[in-house]
Design a protein around this motif. Structure first.
Motif, PDB file in Angstrom:
ATOM      1  N   VAL A  30       0.932  -1.416   0.037  1.00  0.00           N
ATOM      2  CA  VAL A  30      -0.128   0.087  -0.304  1.00  0.00           C
ATOM      3  C   VAL A  30       0.574   1.467   0.213  1.00  0.00           C
ATOM      4  N   ASN A  31       2.632   1.330   0.841  1.00  0.00           N
ATOM      5  CA  ASN A  31       2.499   2.493   0.813  1.00  0.00           C
ATOM      6  C   ASN A  31       3.646   2.157   0.096  1.00  0.00           C
ATOM      7  N   THR A  32       2.836   2.697  -0.900  1.00  0.00           N
ATOM      8  CA  THR A  32       4.163   3.181  -2.728  1.00  0.00           C
ATOM      9  C   THR A  32       4.042   4.429  -2.721  1.00  0.00           C
ATOM     10  N   PRO A 106       1.389   8.079   3.975  1.00  0.00           N
ATOM     11  CA  PRO A 106       1.420   5.797   4.426  1.00  0.00           C
ATOM     12  C   PRO A 106       0.443   5.847   5.539  1.00  0.00           C
ATOM     13  N   VAL A 107       0.361   4.632   5.313  1.00  0.00           N
ATOM     14  CA  VAL A 107      -0.862   3.115   6.120  1.00  0.00           C
ATOM     15  C   VAL A 107      -0.076   2.939   7.348  1.00  0.00           C
ATOM     16  N   TYR A 108      -0.347   3.048   8.133  1.00  0.00           N
ATOM     17  CA  TYR A 108       1.012   2.365   9.612  1.00  0.00           C
ATOM     18  C   TYR A 108      -0.449   2.207  10.940  1.00  0.00           C
ATOM     19  N   LEU A 109      -0.006   1.448  11.794  1.00  0.00           N
ATOM     20  CA  LEU A 109      -0.527   1.733  13.118  1.00  0.00           C
ATOM     21  C   LEU A 109      -0.643   2.582  13.835  1.00  0.00           C
ATOM     22  N   LEU A 150       5.792   9.918   0.634  1.00  0.00           N
ATOM     23  CA  LEU A 150       4.218   8.677   1.115  1.00  0.00           C
ATOM     24  C   LEU A 150       3.490  10.005   1.134  1.00  0.00           C
ATOM     25  N   TRP A 151       3.316  10.657   1.889  1.00  0.00           N
ATOM     26  CA  TRP A 151       2.817  11.741   2.586  1.00  0.00           C
ATOM     27  C   TRP A 151       2.614  12.725   1.538  1.00  0.00           C
ATOM     28  N   ASP A 154      -0.300  12.792  -3.038  1.00  0.00           N
ATOM     29  CA  ASP A 154      -1.517  12.908  -2.883  1.00  0.00           C
ATOM     30  C   ASP A 154      -1.831  14.171  -4.095  1.00  0.00           C
ATOM     31  N   LEU A 155      -0.419  14.784  -2.823  1.00  0.00           N
ATOM     32  CA  LEU A 155      -0.388  16.150  -3.777  1.00  0.00           C
ATOM     33  C   LEU A 155      -0.320  15.962  -5.507  1.00  0.00           C
ATOM     34  N   VAL A 156       0.873  15.300  -5.588  1.00  0.00           N
ATOM     35  CA  VAL A 156       2.147  15.221  -6.468  1.00  0.00           C
ATOM     36  C   VAL A 156       0.694  14.438  -7.751  1.00  0.00           C
ATOM     37  N   TRP A 157      -0.085  13.148  -7.209  1.00  0.00           N
ATOM     38  CA  TRP A 157      -0.855  12.946  -8.144  1.00  0.00           C
ATOM     39  C   TRP A 157      -2.334  14.371  -8.605  1.00  0.00           C
TER      40      TRP A 157
END
Length: 168
Positions: A30-32, A106-109, A150-151, A154-157
């Motif tokens: 997921v974290n790519t 990123p996805v994390y706990l 990762l952060w 979405d901004l780059v996209w």
């Protein structure tokens, strides 16, 4: 085909006491920073030999993995979307866990998680990534540069989409 940043082969399904490894594998994909789905291919060994999972008592389907992920203390409730598909190859069942691309990275706990019967812990704030054919080691987290990318995913996209619209 070989293992890379989009594909990982597993000879068999994760045993219940090794769910931490499943979390690490899913979170790593997921974290790519790229914008593609990734694939955990179960029933194929690292040398690409088809061994199948038709007799694997630890098999999970989409609903069971989704329920499992919903019960994790995932920060910001950004639950990874996964789909399990079964394909037949050489008279064997191969399960493919499709890890859908997400901008919620990123996805994390947000708190430590230890699974029943396991000594392994997935630590709060630990960010797993995939580089080429390797996941972040179990006792480490991704480096700061990768986490920053990762952060910004979405901004780059959004920037790319806006520029494509204006340039067309």
């Amino acid at each position: 085909m070989q293992e890379d940043e989009y594909h990982d082969f597993k000879q068999q399904w994760y045993i219940p006491t090794d769910r931490a490894e499943m979390v690490r594998d899913i979170f790593s994909f997921v974290n790519t920073a790229h914008h593609h789905d990734c694939y955990l291919i179960i029933g194929v060994d690292d040398d690409c030999n088809v061994v199948g999972v038709e007799n694997d008592e630890n098999r999970l389907n989409t609903q069971k993995i989704t329920d499992f992920l919903h019960n994790l203390p995932i920060a910001n409730s950004s639950i990874p979307k996964v789909i399990v598909k079964t394909i037949k190859i050489k008279n064997h069942d191969i399960d493919v866990i499709v890890i859908k691309d997400s901008l919620d990275v990123p996805v994390y706990l947000y708190k430590n998680k230890q699974f029943k019967g396991s000594k392994r812990i997935v630590h709060a704030g630990q960010i797993f990534i995939r580089e080429n054919d390797t996941n972040t080691p179990r006792n480490e987290s991704a480096n700061d540069y990768v986490v920053e990318m990762l952060w910004k995913k979405d901004l780059v996209w959004i920037y790319q989409l806006e520029n494509d619209i204006w340039l067309s």
